[in-house]
Design an enzyme around this catalytic site. Structure first.
Site, PDB file in Angstrom:
ATOM      1  N   ASN A   1      24.488 -37.491  96.564  1.00  0.00           N
ATOM      2  CA  ASN A   1      24.008 -37.736  97.843  1.00  0.00           C
ATOM      3  C   ASN A   1      22.655 -38.618  97.622  1.00  0.00           C
ATOM      4  OD1 ASN A   1      22.966 -35.179  96.571  1.00  0.00           O
ATOM      5  ND2 ASN A   1      22.005 -34.604  98.470  1.00  0.00           N
TER       6      ASN A   1
ATOM      7  N   GLU B   1      19.407 -39.533  99.758  1.00  0.00           N
ATOM      8  CA  GLU B   1      18.626 -39.364 100.856  1.00  0.00           C
ATOM      9  C   GLU B   1      17.442 -40.372 101.131  1.00  0.00           C
ATOM     10  OE1 GLU B   1      17.084 -35.399 100.501  1.00  0.00           O
ATOM     11  OE2 GLU B   1      19.126 -34.552 100.935  1.00  0.00           O
TER      12      GLU B   1
ATOM     13  N   CYS C   1      25.945 -38.753 102.392  1.00  0.00           N
ATOM     14  CA  CYS C   1      26.307 -37.585 101.617  1.00  0.00           C
ATOM     15  C   CYS C   1      27.379 -37.996 100.147  1.00  0.00           C
ATOM     16  CB  CYS C   1      27.412 -36.641 102.348  1.00  0.00           C
ATOM     17  SG  CYS C   1      26.749 -35.638 103.593  1.00  0.00           S
TER      18      CYS C   1
ATOM     19  N   GLU D   1      29.936 -37.384  99.203  1.00  0.00           N
ATOM     20  CA  GLU D   1      31.386 -37.615  99.357  1.00  0.00           C
ATOM     21  C   GLU D   1      31.763 -38.954  99.910  1.00  0.00           C
ATOM     22  OE1 GLU D   1      29.727 -35.001 100.331  1.00  0.00           O
ATOM     23  OE2 GLU D   1      30.982 -33.256 100.580  1.00  0.00           O
TER      24      GLU D   1
ATOM     25  N   CYS E   1      30.656 -32.026 105.120  1.00  0.00           N
ATOM     26  CA  CYS E   1      30.054 -32.097 106.186  1.00  0.00           C
ATOM     27  C   CYS E   1      31.173 -32.601 107.228  1.00  0.00           C
ATOM     28  CB  CYS E   1      28.786 -32.879 106.325  1.00  0.00           C
ATOM     29  SG  CYS E   1      28.696 -34.441 106.405  1.00  0.00           S
TER      30      CYS E   1
ATOM     31  N   CYS F   1      31.603 -36.507 106.946  1.00  0.00           N
ATOM     32  CA  CYS F   1      32.310 -37.017 105.698  1.00  0.00           C
ATOM     33  C   CYS F   1      33.878 -36.586 105.788  1.00  0.00           C
ATOM     34  CB  CYS F   1      31.938 -36.200 104.356  1.00  0.00           C
ATOM     35  SG  CYS F   1      30.440 -36.890 103.780  1.00  0.00           S
TER      36      CYS F   1
HETATM   37  N1  THU Z   1      25.346 -33.171 101.513  1.00  0.00           N
HETATM   38  C1  THU Z   1      26.232 -33.730 100.786  1.00  0.00           C
HETATM   39  O1  THU Z   1      25.920 -34.546 100.118  1.00  0.00           O
HETATM   40  N2  THU Z   1      27.649 -33.467 101.008  1.00  0.00           N
HETATM   41  C2  THU Z   1      27.816 -32.269 101.560  1.00  0.00           C
HETATM   42  O2  THU Z   1      29.010 -31.709 101.687  1.00  0.00           O
HETATM   43  C3  THU Z   1      26.794 -31.374 102.205  1.00  0.00           C
HETATM   44  C4  THU Z   1      25.624 -32.088 102.345  1.00  0.00           C
HETATM   45  C5  THU Z   1      24.071 -33.674 101.492  1.00  0.00           C
HETATM   46  C6  THU Z   1      23.392 -34.146 102.456  1.00  0.00           C
HETATM   47  C7  THU Z   1      21.780 -33.978 102.266  1.00  0.00           C
HETATM   48  O3  THU Z   1      21.308 -34.979 101.298  1.00  0.00           O
HETATM   49  C8  THU Z   1      22.030 -32.595 101.448  1.00  0.00           C
HETATM   50  O4  THU Z   1      23.154 -32.530 101.124  1.00  0.00           O
HETATM   51  C9  THU Z   1      21.357 -31.525 102.597  1.00  0.00           C
HETATM   52  O5  THU Z   1      22.009 -31.442 103.668  1.00  0.00           O
END
Ligand code: THU
Length: 141
Positions: A43, A45, A54, A56, A91, A94
């Site tokens: 991920n 941000e 994310c 994925e 999520c 994704c």
């Molecule tokens: N996140 C992912 O990268 N993948 C997931 O399956 C769930 C959430 C990330 C998004 C954000 O950067 C952090 O996790 C918190 O939600």
């Protein structure tokens, strides 16, 4: 399964690269293409929050940009401070990206706590009633 263990290992290695200064929830993913290639992702941000990506989707977009379109499975790990305490499922956004490229009954999603403790779902299980390319009523390109 040995292949899943390797995929989980690669997902775990991605936790080191996760850029998550706002949530401190680090996620790693490893996507297995039909041709055997593995595309990793973490991920990423952003201070404006919504541009965050994310793990994925990072893996999928890397793969598609390298010419892969057929996929077998994705392993996902994640946790606060990069410590995995529970299974991390993808999520909704994704899942929608996955259904663009994957056969929902075949594509496997491996949510792992470690190399040997994991749950396997199909995309069909995690995204029932999906809006997919077929929903547009257009033939594939
Ligand atoms: N996140 C992912 O990268 N993948 C997931 O399956 C769930 C959430 C990330 C998004 C954000 O950067 C952090 O996790 C918190 O939600």
């Amino acid at each position: 399964m040995i292949m899943w263990e390797e995929l989980i290992q690669k997902a775990m290695e991605q936790l080191e690269y996760s850029y998550a200064p706002y949530s401190d929830f680090k996620v790693g993913a490893a996507l297995l293409a039909a041709d055997g290639r593995i595309f990793t992702g973490c991920n990423v941000e952003n201070a404006a929050y919504t541009p965050s990506n994310c793990a994925e989707r990072t893996a999928f977009f890397k793969a598609v940009s390298e010419g892969a379109r057929d996929f077998k499975a994705i392993a996902i790990v994640g946790g606060r401070h990069g410590i995995i305490r529970d299974y991390c499922t993808p999520c909704g956004v994704c899942r929608q990206v996955m259904i663009e490229f994957c056969v929902p009954e075949d594509f496997q999603i491996i949510a792992a706590k470690n190399r040997t403790d994991y749950k396997v779902y199909t995309l069909a299980e995690l995204l029932p009633g999906a809006f997919s390319p077929e929903s547009l009523g257009e033939a594939e390109e």
